[in-house]
Design a protein around this motif. Sequence first.
Motif, short mmCIF file in Angstrom:
data_model
loop_
_atom_site.label_atom_id
_atom_site.label_comp_id
_atom_site.label_asym_id
_atom_site.label_seq_id
_atom_site.Cartn_x
_atom_site.Cartn_y
_atom_site.Cartn_z
N PHE A 13 0.83 -1.20 0.00
CA PHE A 13 0.00 0.00 0.00
C PHE A 13 0.87 1.26 0.00
CE2 PHE A 13 -2.19 3.33 2.45
CZ PHE A 13 -3.30 3.52 1.65
N ALA A 14 1.88 1.29 0.86
CA ALA A 14 2.77 2.45 0.93
C ALA A 14 3.58 2.60 -0.35
CB ALA A 14 3.71 2.32 2.13
N VAL A 15 4.04 1.47 -0.91
CA VAL A 15 4.83 1.52 -2.14
C VAL A 15 3.99 2.06 -3.29
CG1 VAL A 15 5.92 0.03 -3.87
CG2 VAL A 15 6.49 -0.25 -1.46
N LEU A 16 2.71 1.76 -3.33
CA LEU A 16 1.85 2.25 -4.39
C LEU A 16 1.32 3.66 -4.12
CD1 LEU A 16 -0.18 -0.97 -5.21
CD2 LEU A 16 1.69 0.04 -6.53
N LEU A 17 1.14 4.01 -2.86
CA LEU A 17 0.59 5.32 -2.51
C LEU A 17 1.56 6.45 -2.84
CD1 LEU A 17 -1.73 6.90 -1.16
CD2 LEU A 17 -0.48 6.64 0.99
N VAL A 18 2.83 6.27 -2.56
CA VAL A 18 3.82 7.33 -2.77
C VAL A 18 3.93 7.70 -4.26
CG1 VAL A 18 6.27 7.90 -2.57
CG2 VAL A 18 5.07 6.85 -0.65
N PRO A 19 4.08 6.74 -5.17
CA PRO A 19 4.13 7.14 -6.58
C PRO A 19 2.81 7.72 -7.08
CG PRO A 19 4.95 4.90 -6.34
CD PRO A 19 4.40 5.32 -5.03
N ALA A 20 1.69 7.21 -6.58
CA ALA A 20 0.40 7.74 -7.00
C ALA A 20 0.26 9.21 -6.59
CB ALA A 20 -0.74 6.92 -6.40
N ALA A 21 0.70 9.55 -5.39
CA ALA A 21 0.64 10.95 -4.94
C ALA A 21 1.59 11.82 -5.77
CB ALA A 21 1.00 11.03 -3.46
N GLY A 22 2.76 11.31 -6.07
CA GLY A 22 3.71 12.07 -6.89
C GLY A 22 3.19 12.30 -8.30
N ILE A 23 2.63 11.26 -8.90
CA ILE A 23 2.07 11.41 -10.25
C ILE A 23 0.91 12.39 -10.24
CG2 ILE A 23 0.77 10.16 -12.03
CD1 ILE A 23 2.55 7.72 -11.38
N THR A 24 0.09 12.36 -9.21
CA THR A 24 -1.03 13.30 -9.11
C THR A 24 -0.54 14.73 -9.03
OG1 THR A 24 -2.37 11.63 -7.99
CG2 THR A 24 -3.06 13.91 -7.75
N CYS A 25 0.48 15.00 -8.23
CA CYS A 25 1.02 16.36 -8.11
C CYS A 25 1.62 16.84 -9.43
CB CYS A 25 2.06 16.41 -7.00
SG CYS A 25 1.37 16.22 -5.35
N VAL A 26 2.39 16.00 -10.07
CA VAL A 26 3.02 16.38 -11.34
C VAL A 26 1.97 16.61 -12.41
CG1 VAL A 26 4.51 15.55 -13.20
CG2 VAL A 26 5.23 15.29 -10.82
N LEU A 27 0.99 15.73 -12.51
CA LEU A 27 -0.05 15.87 -13.51
C LEU A 27 -0.89 17.13 -13.27
CD1 LEU A 27 -1.25 14.46 -15.97
CD2 LEU A 27 -2.79 13.25 -14.43
N THR A 28 -1.17 17.43 -12.02
CA THR A 28 -1.91 18.65 -11.69
C THR A 28 -1.13 19.89 -12.10
OG1 THR A 28 -2.97 17.54 -9.83
CG2 THR A 28 -3.02 19.93 -9.83
N ALA A 29 0.17 19.91 -11.84
CA ALA A 29 0.99 21.06 -12.21
C ALA A 29 1.06 21.23 -13.73
CB ALA A 29 2.40 20.90 -11.63
N VAL A 30 1.18 20.13 -14.46
CA VAL A 30 1.26 20.21 -15.92
C VAL A 30 -0.06 20.71 -16.49
CG1 VAL A 30 1.44 18.80 -18.01
CG2 VAL A 30 3.07 18.49 -16.16
N LEU A 31 -1.18 20.17 -16.03
CA LEU A 31 -2.48 20.61 -16.53
C LEU A 31 -2.78 22.05 -16.15
CD1 LEU A 31 -4.62 17.39 -15.97
CD2 LEU A 31 -3.68 18.28 -18.11
N ASP A 32 -2.35 22.47 -14.98
CA ASP A 32 -2.53 23.86 -14.57
C ASP A 32 -1.73 24.78 -15.48
OD1 ASP A 32 -3.50 25.91 -12.79
OD2 ASP A 32 -1.45 26.02 -12.00
N ASP A 33 -0.51 24.40 -15.81
CA ASP A 33 0.32 25.20 -16.71
C ASP A 33 -0.32 25.31 -18.09
OD1 ASP A 33 2.71 26.65 -17.38
OD2 ASP A 33 3.32 24.88 -18.53
#
Length: 66
Positions: A13-33
């Motif tokens: 769960f922790a191994v999957l949660l950390v990359p999912a949170a990182g991908i969400t942050c990066v994707l949000t920043a790209v779409l916002d830009d």
Amino acid sequence: MGTSLTPEFWERFAVLLVPAAGITCVLTAVLDDVAVRLLGRGEPRTPSRLPHHPVRKDHDRTSAYC
């Protein structure tokens, strides 16, 4: 039949949660830009010069300052 959450589950769960949170942050920043660039495309960044407003000279009006 109850199942207990094993240590392997929490590890996975922790191994999957950390990359999912990182991908969400990066994707949000790209779409916002992208959204900011698309919204700002029609507007000039700096005005070439200030708009000219003609000065009215009403000589028949009295000034408030004496």
